[in-house]
Structure formats: C-alpha cells, structure tokens
Design a protein around this motif. Structure first.
Motif, PDB file in Angstrom:
ATOM      1  N   LYS A   1       5.794  41.766 -36.740  1.00 29.67           N
ATOM      2  CA  LYS A   1       5.371  40.731 -37.337  1.00 29.67           C
ATOM      3  C   LYS A   1       4.208  39.909 -36.652  1.00 29.67           C
TER       4      LYS A   1
ATOM      5  N   ASN B   1      12.277  36.921 -38.124  1.00 28.93           N
ATOM      6  CA  ASN B   1      10.871  36.444 -38.716  1.00 28.93           C
ATOM      7  C   ASN B   1      10.963  34.998 -38.193  1.00 28.93           C
ATOM      8  N   TRP B   2       9.170  34.699 -38.015  1.00 24.71           N
ATOM      9  CA  TRP B   2       9.550  33.471 -37.307  1.00 24.71           C
ATOM     10  C   TRP B   2       8.385  32.679 -37.939  1.00 24.71           C
ATOM     11  N   CYS B   3       7.324  33.535 -39.217  1.00 22.12           N
ATOM     12  CA  CYS B   3       7.264  32.640 -40.183  1.00 22.12           C
ATOM     13  C   CYS B   3       6.875  33.386 -41.257  1.00 22.12           C
ATOM     14  N   THR B   4       6.505  32.677 -42.298  1.00 24.46           N
ATOM     15  CA  THR B   4       6.060  33.209 -43.385  1.00 24.46           C
ATOM     16  C   THR B   4       4.574  33.017 -43.590  1.00 24.46           C
TER      17      THR B   4
ATOM     18  N   MET C   1       3.069  41.879 -44.507  1.00 29.87           N
ATOM     19  CA  MET C   1       3.742  41.910 -42.764  1.00 29.87           C
ATOM     20  C   MET C   1       4.180  43.272 -42.519  1.00 29.87           C
TER      21      MET C   1
ATOM     22  N   TYR D   1      13.490  27.805 -38.142  1.00 26.30           N
ATOM     23  CA  TYR D   1      12.869  30.083 -38.042  1.00 26.30           C
ATOM     24  C   TYR D   1      11.559  30.044 -37.498  1.00 26.30           C
TER      25      TYR D   1
ATOM     26  N   CYS E   1      -0.403  31.129 -42.625  1.00 25.91           N
ATOM     27  CA  CYS E   1       1.033  31.527 -41.334  1.00 25.91           C
ATOM     28  C   CYS E   1       1.838  30.272 -41.744  1.00 25.91           C
TER      29      CYS E   1
ATOM     30  N   ASN F   1       5.857  45.449 -39.284  1.00 29.94           N
ATOM     31  CA  ASN F   1       8.047  45.634 -38.764  1.00 29.94           C
ATOM     32  C   ASN F   1       7.822  44.654 -37.279  1.00 29.94           C
TER      33      ASN F   1
END
Length: 984
Positions: free
Chosen positions: A445, A491-494, A441, A510, A504, A443
């Motif tokens: 995001k 951070n808004w997702c993994t 990922m 979050y 995603c 920077n």
C-alpha cells in the motif's frame, strides 16, 4: 437519511520531465479569432491556450508554422467534455465529468483559477450559449437535466428536466445548442427536443434518428436545426414545418461532431468515429443534390471535435495531440480527369476507409489549387426541398471551372472507388505528452505500478511522491509478479489515473488505518526511532504535504499570543481609580452661582454633552458601576431599573450596527463598563457601596436580560462572542441566594457554548485562541505557551515531497452533485495560502497538523490460539486452560515469541545484553508453514491461514536454547526414559 458532506485531501504526484500540453485525449476545441488563440480541453482535466503561428495561408506549402503553449490550467479533476467561449471571447466555460461547470477568464490581469458556476449530479457532457454577448450559459448532463447558469456567479437561472414528460425516457443530454430563445437537446433516446430558453417549456420534438444524437446546430434565424447521430446520418429539420427535410449520408460511421460559422449553415464540417473529416458546401445551390461534400482529412482515430478557422481545420481525437489541416480553399477548382473511365463514382455505402496519398497540385507551379475528383462526395437526399434559396454573393464564383450540373453527370458515370482525402498528413501538430492510463496498487500500500500511453511501466512511491523505478515497455502483470510482496496492510488511500497523472485521495474515515514498521521503510535517519516503532502512513504524508502551512501557523500563533498578552497586561497595569474624590470645601447658597471660576472644579460631562448632575457627597462618584454610568446618559431622577433597561437597549442597538469585520475589535477590546474580579479585590470597598447593595439589581438577572436582548440581534445570532460569566460581574459585591448561584453556573456553561467554532481548519485555531483568552481572564499573565503541538520526528520522520506536488482539498456532497474543489495549490504554496486553507480545510486536518490528534477509531484486532507444537514446550494457557488471545492486527510474530518466552521460562533478575532474543530461539508455525519473525497477524490471516475463525499458531524451540527442551519432569527430550511420554 441524506449522507453528510465529507472533506477529502488529494495529492497528485508530478510526472518526471513533463512539459506543457495534454496527457490524454482532447474532447473540446474553441478558437478566439480576435486574439489568434486556440483553446483545448482534455480528458486530463487540463485547459490549454495555444498561440498558432498562422501566417497568410499558402496552399502550396507542405508545412505550417508550429503553435506555442501560452497558458494551461488544471481546471477539473476529471474529463473535460466540452468548452466554449463567451463574453466576447473573454470567458471560457468548461463542462466536466467531475459534475462541475466552470468559467475561466484567461485575459484577466491577475492569474485566476477557474470558478465553479454550477454543479450537476452526474457527468456534464455539453455546453451551449445563445451568443458571444450573453450573460448565461446552458449545460446538459447525464442527470437528465439542462441547467442555465449565470456567468457572474449568481447561480442557477433555469432547470429543465429533459425527460419529465416521457414514459421511461432515458433523458441524458449529450448534445445541446441555443440560438436566441430556441434551445435544442438530444441524447441516447434518439429524440430531438426543442425548448423555450426563457421559460423552459418544451416547444416540440423531432423523431427520426435511430441512435444517439451526438451534436446539434441551429441557424441564425432559429428555424433550421441540424443534428448528427450515431446512426451515421446528419438530418436537417424545419422548425416551422415540424419535420425532417433532408437526411445527409456522406458518412459511413457514427457522426460525432458538427461545426459551422455560417449564419445559415451553408458551410458545415463534420467528423465521425472512423476519423473522416468532411466539408459540405451548400452555397449557391438551389437543391441539396447540387451541393458538394469534400473529404478534408482522415485521422487514425475517431474525431471527437472539429472546428475551422483562418483557412485551417483543427481536429481533436482520443490522442493527446491536436492536428491542424489545411482547409479546402474557396477558389479551388475540381480537377476532372482526361480519362473518366479511370475514376469511379464514390458512394458512402460501399467506400473503404483506406486513405490514398494525394496532395493539391498547380498548373506549371501557378494557378488555383486543384481538388481531385476522388475527394468529392455526393450527397444523397431523400427530398427535393430547396433549403437555401438565397444565393450567396460569393458562391457564383466558386468552382467556376466546372459546371455543377455536368459534374453530377460526370460522377454518375463513374464506378465505385475508395475515397481519397484532400491531404494525407496534417500541416502541423500540437504534440501531446504521455499520460498514465492504468495502475495497480501493491500489497504494501505504499507503491503503485502504472502504465502510460506509450506502454512504459513505472513504479511509484506514494510516500515520497516520486517514481522509483522504470521497467520500459513491458506487460504490467509481468512486472507485478516481480515487485509485489506478501503482506497485508489496511487501505489508507484510493488511487486513480483518470487525469493522466497518479492521484492519491485521503478521507477521514480510513486515511489513518494503515501503519508500517519503521525498520521496513528504509529510512535514512533512524536515531530517534524506538524498537518496533510503527508509523501511521496517512499522518506521515499529510504532515509533510502541509509542512509549510504548519510553519506559517506557528509563526502566526506566536504573534497572536504576544499581542494578546501585551493588550491584557496593559489593561491590568492601569492605575486603579481612587476610592473617594476629594471635592473642595464650598459653602454656596442655593441662589449663588454654581459655576466656579476654576475650570478644574467643573463636574465631568457625559458623552452626549449633557452636564452630569451633582451627586450627594459620600456616594462614591469615582466608583464606576454599570448603573452609575447609566445615570450620566439619562435623567437623574429616573429609577435604576429604567436606567438599566436603557443601557441594554443601547447595547442592543450598537450590536445591530456592528459588522463581521468588527469581530476582533469587539472580542478582544476591554469593556469600560465592566470591572474584572482582580480589580474588585484590589480596590477597597466604600461605605457608599455597602449602602447601595439593597437597591442594586442582581448581576445574574441583569446578564440574563442583556444576553436575551443581544441574542435577538443579527450580530448576536451570528457572532456570539461573550466573555466568561465572571468578567460580567460588576464591582459591587452581591450575595444572591443559592438558587441564583445555580442559575449563574448554568449561564456560564451557556455562555461558553455560545462561542461559535467554525467546522473547518480555522475551528482548530479558534479553540487555541479561546483557550489563551481564558488563561488571561483567569489572571494568568505568565508567558502563554503555544497550544500548537505538531507531531515529532520519531512519529513522522522527515519527508521531502517535491515542491510542485499538487494538493487539492475537496468536499463530497452527495445531495448536490458530488465532489467539488475547495482549494488547489502545491506543497510550495500552502504556507502562502494559509488563509485559503483555513477556510477550505476540514477540522480533522487542523487537529492532525496542529495538535497531532487523529479521529478516534476502534483498533482492528485479530483473534488467535497459541499452542505448543506437539506439546514439546509448556503451555501458555492459564489455570482455566484458555489459550485464545487477540491483539492488534499489526502485531508481529516476534512479539508473540516474546510473549511465549515470558510465560514458559523464568525471567532473569538482570538483563543480559548478549542474550538471545525470543525470536532467535523460538519459532512459530501456521498451517505447517514457518512464520517469519516480521510477519504481522494481518498477513498471517490473509496469506497463510486463509480461512475464517481464529488463527491457530504453534510455537516450538529451534534448539538454540537447550534449557527449554525439557519436559515437566526436568529431563531432556532426548532421554529414552521419557521418549514414550511425549505425545505426537
């Protein structure tokens, strides 16, 4: 305290130009011989159905017809570790690392998605079934459990703790097999355990392996167990003798897979980590030393699964392709060389895994296929126990050209030589696709770099759901240095690539944390956006992933409002009942016939057929109150309180007979025994009403009693659909004491609380509809405005994600096995699947899409100190000298410049559109580095300040606005008379 289940939304970005087939390695194979279908389960979570074009096997053909993809389905969100066919090959069961066991019925008339029949609390590694007609399946997992599941969805039948009676037992189940009532399991503790499949009690255990047990077979009689282990051996166990009878060591590496369709395990196929595939034939052998093993094939990677059917051997590896090899025919002849000294005896302990080219040959183009002697493996045995005493009827004719006893003598005379597989290349290959195996990922995001199985590097946009740039075959870290930016975004997702595609994952706690400025997103349409407009990334992508769902809900809401308003407008337009019914003048004696000749004079009858007793003139027969209505169904002489009790009992019994399907009708239909307040005010009261006030029960008390009795029914407990208290008022005007008024207010609040709102997406819609009803109950019959208010385009600019982008709604239940899929669809299908999404989606998703509301969360702020650089400009500190500030972490440096300008220079009365902006004549410095105007406080702290405590910023003029460059005395900084007074 147990963690609460959490819903999450995942979307999977589609691969460009991706055709069908697996993208990662294949772990499971199963064959449906009746329908000529091959099923495969892969590490990408896919289950594929293939139709091999298998003609009559010709062992002289170099190639076989290809296989075609018949169907595929994304069954799991993690590796598929095992599959098996059951229910006469009509049901395919799969076990996955997503902790679920699912069943898929590929021959169903309507396309179905796999249904979850069970969950473990850790990776599910293996499956077993007692037979093709069984109605249950067993699964083994890393949670130390063996669970038996009902194939019809009835849930768990049996649970076995595989290590409950062992001190410090690892207990993980890697291998499982069932035959009749005998179940065998094995794992990393190197112990084979036998269980009673009916009761779950342990029968016995076998100890002998020295490494992980990878696969297990049980013969038809249930008295012989064969196990494969990572200790490079295959062991044969006798259940009756309770010990190991044979140890086979034809492999020189970890044995991963076993397969046999012979009821007595007389023919077995095995594969190992080196890629070697071996066929062992024991038919017609009275001693295991007289049986033979053949090297069928040599793969380039470890073979995770091997099966044989129709004259072919299928192999699955960590590669996404599936190879088909020609099986060694039963009528083949072993070719003995004319010069035995040229060949050497083969031993598993010293052989090399290097394959030499070889192919079956025929004599003068005709005759039986030949097996080179170099393909034959001897089976060393540690025991002389005769396992298979019964001779196979076809075994006597096999290898008829060679006497097996002489063959053993011939092999004993050979020296050691490398093994040569029966064929060096597969006759056909089911080609796989390239899948993603690594990601980074960036920077910002918003972008992700990925590496696929072919070594290609791609750059993806998580917002637009497409790949934006390809870099070819390069090192991922080298490309990262080129495309990464210096910025800090929450951070808004993994992101993960465990299924070969970029997924995603968004969670409520979050997914709304990250914001970006619109001028940095390179949007095509920016006309409606404000200056320094920030866009919430989670809200933005969710709004357009579910855009078709929002359109469908808007259409449904319009229809619902129109129908609801039409129903209540008809109710209010009904003609009011006359205050008094004029009876004809009649002077009938007590002994005269009471039945008039004119039928119109007959008193109305009750619903049960009993004639209504004649009322005394002047008591207002036309005024229908709840108590008056009771008199029609009961005895005329009964007291009013008893009649009211009868009504409540009747209502309660009716409530018990209702089902959940009656909910809309019961909730929205008008109650004939209830009169609204507006009807009461429109109708003049009669003297009869005034005279009956004293004997009428309090409506508050009546409602309390009725509510209590209703709550005792099953229907009332589940569906508490009571109207607001004012609708329960009867038409008789009663003035209860003040204490009763307070009780009524309390009941009103309780009534509203009893309206159950589902804790899902549907709950948001239910709140809308309850609000519509309350407006109508209040007498507001104007056109109802829609309560649905999705986000506008200036908050969420238009996005068009690909229509085939996969959307998954999942729930994470830590106490019951982890993540479970509740819904799977696409951007195209979410509108059509609105009913499914309403039941599966969380309420926070409904609030976001339909009300533009996000969960409340404290704003993350950054504290900083703002000082003039070398005191060249006035300080922004107040009278107390405090210059410490804090602001949103997304605040830009140019906003700080504007804040400084407001405090160190007078504001003009009229704004000049051509005036310089504060960031054009003011500069900010942090750690002696010039800060860009678009740099946020979060980026300052992460990449420039880099330490704890408050961020220290210095502001100064760049000289473009000379009037600022003055001291407190009003002289320019360049004046020699004040040069010494400027501190440095």
């Amino acid at each position: 305290m147990a963690r609460k289940a959490r819903h999450r939304i995942s979307y999977v970005l589609p691969l460009a130009n991706s055709s069908g087939g697996h993208r990662l390695g294949v772990n499971g194979l199963a064959c449906d011989t009746e329908n000529s279908a091959l099923y495969s389960g892969g590490r990408d979570g896919l289950i594929c159905a293939w139709i091999p074009d298998v003609d009559e096997v010709n062992h002289y053909d170099e190639k076989a017809p290809p296989s075609t993809l018949h169907n595929q389905i994304q069954a799991h969100t993690h590796w598929v570790n095992d599959i098996l066919l059951t229910r006469n090959d009509t049901a395919l069961v799969s076990a996955s690392s997503d902790t679920s066991v699912k069943v898929w019925r590929p021959h169903a008339q309507e396309r179905q998605i796999p249904a979850t029949i069970g969950l473990h609390s850790d990776y599910v590694k293996c499956l077993a079934s007692p037979g093709s007609n069984a109605d249950w399946v067993a699964s083994g997992a890393l949670d130390h459990k063996i669970r038996v599941w009902d194939l019809d969805g009835a849930g768990e039948r049996l649970c076995i703790n595989s290590g409950e009676d062992e001190a410090n037992a690892k207990g993980s189940v890697y291998a499982l097999s069932v035959r009749g009532s005998v179940m065998a399991s094995g794992g990393p503790e190197s112990i084979v355990r036998l269980w009673d499949a009916r009761s779950g009690k342990r029968i016995t255990k076998f100890v002998g392996h020295t490494d992980n047990i990878r696969d297990i077979l049980i013969n038809q009689d249930g008295d012989t167990v064969m196990t494969a282990s990572s200790d490079q051996t295959v062991k044969v166990w006798s259940v009756t003798a309770g010990r190991c009878m044979y140890t086979l060591s034809m492999h020189n590496d970890s044995v991963w897979s076993l397969y046999s369709s012979h009821p007595q395990l007389a023919i077995i196929y095995s594969s190992d980590r080196s890629g070697l595939v071996v066929k062992t034939d024991l038919r017609g052998s009275s001693d295991w030393d007289e049986g033979l093993s053949f090297c069928v094939a040599q793969e380039h990677e470890g073979v995770t699964k091997v099966i044989a059917t129709g004259g072919y051997v299928w192999t699955a590896t960590s590669n996404s392709s599936i190879n088909r090899w020609r099986d060694i025919p039963q009528d083949a002849e072993i070719q003995i060389p004319d010069q035995p000294s040229h060949y050497h005896r083969y031993s598993a302990s010293s052989r090399s895994r290097v394959s030499l080219p070889s192919s079956p040959t025929a004599v003068n183009g005709i005759g039986k296929p030949k097996i080179p002697l170099s393909c034959v493996l001897r089976i060393p045995s540690t025991s002389g126990y005769q396992a298979f005493r019964q001779q196979d009827s076809d075994a006597a004719a096999m290898y008829s050209s060679v006497n097996l006893r002489k063959m053993s003598e011939a092999m004993a005379e050979q020296d050691f030589a490398p093994v040569v597989p029966y064929q060096d290349l597969p006759v056909a290959t089911i080609q796989g696709q390239q899948g993603l195996i690594k990601h980074i990922m960036l920077n910002d995001k918003r972008r992700v770099l990925t590496l696929d199985t072919a070594g290609e590097v791609l750059l993806w946009d998580l917002i637009r759901c497409i790949p934006v740039q390809a870099f070819g075959k390069r090192q991922l870290d080298d490309v990262l240095d080129e495309v990464n930016t210096v910025e800090s975004v929450a951070n808004w997702c993994t992101v993960d690539t465990r299924t070969g595609r970029l997924a995603c994952i968004l969670e409520e706690n979050y997914c709304f944390d990250a914001e970006m400025y619109a001028d940095e997103l390179h949007l095509e349409e920016t006309g409606e956006l404000k200056d320094d407009q920030r866009i919430n990334l989670g809200k933005w992508i969710l709004r357009y992933l579910f855009a078709r769902l929002v359109e469908e809900e808007l259409a449904r809401d319009e229809v619902y409002r129109r129908q609801l308003q039409l129903k209540y407008s008809r109710k209010i337009q009904r003609a009011p009942a006359p205050p008094v019914i004029q009876l004809p003048n009649s002077k009938l004696g007590p002994k005269q016939n009471l039945r008039p000749e004119n039928d119109s004079l007959i008193t109305p009858r009750a619903s049960d057929g009993n004639q209504v007793p004649m009322m005394t003139p002047g008591l207002g027969i036309g005024v229908a109150t709840p108590h008056a209505g009771l008199a029609m169904n009961g005895v005329s002489g009964a007291p009013i309180t008893d009649q009211a009790s009868n009504l409540e009992k009747t209502s309660s019994s009716l409530g018990q007979s209702r089902t959940s399907t009656d909910k809309p009708k019961d909730y929205f239909s008008a109650n004939p025994n209830v009169t609204t307040v507006s009807d009461q005010q429109a109708r003049p009261s009669t003297p009869a009403e005034d005279s009956s006030e004293a004997s009428t029960q309090s409506p508050v008390d009546g409602d309390k009693e009725e509510k209590t009795k209703e709550g005792t029914t099953l229907f009332g407990k589940r569906f508490r659909m009571n109207f607001p208290k004012k609708l329960g008022r009867i038409s008789v005007e009663v003035k209860p004491p003040a204490a009763d008024e307070k009780a009524e207010e309390s009941d009103k609040s309780e009534e509203k609380e009893e309206r159950i709102i589902e804790d899902n997406f549907l709950g948001t819609i239910q709140r809308f509809r309850y609000g519509y009803e309350e407006l109508l109950y209040d007498g507001s019959f104007q056109p109802l405005p829609s309560a649905i208010n999705p986000s506008s385009k200036n908050e969420t600019p238009l996005l068009e994600p690909p229509l085939h982008t996969t959307i998954i709604i999942q729930v994470d239940r830590p106490d019951s096995g982890g993540v479970t899929d509740l819904y799977r669809g696409t951007v195209r299908s979410v509108g059509h699947d609105a009913d499914l999404v309403e039941r599966a989606g969380p309420m926070w998703l409904g609030d976001l899409l339909l009300q533009n509301q996000t969960p409340h969360k404290e704003i993350s702020k950054v504290s900083f100190v703002l000082l003039p650089y070398q005191d060249q400009l006035p300080s922004i500190a107040g009278v107390d000298g405090n210059s410490r500030l804090n602001a949103n972490r997304m605040l830009r440096a140019k906003k700080i410049c504007a804040y400084v300008a407001e405090r160190i220079e007078p504001q003009p009365e009229h704004l000049d559109p051509n005036a310089l902006k504060p960031e054009e004549y003011l500069e900010l410095y942090c750690q002696d580095k010039l800060v860009s105007p678009n740099t946020t406080l979060a980026t300052l702290r992460a990449y420039i300040w880099k330490t704890g405590g408050d961020v220290v910023l210095y502001y100064k003029s760049n000289g473009r606005k000379p009037e600022l460059e003055r001291t407190l005395t009003g002289k320019p900084l360049g004046d020699p008379s004040v040069a010494e007074g400027v501190p440095f």
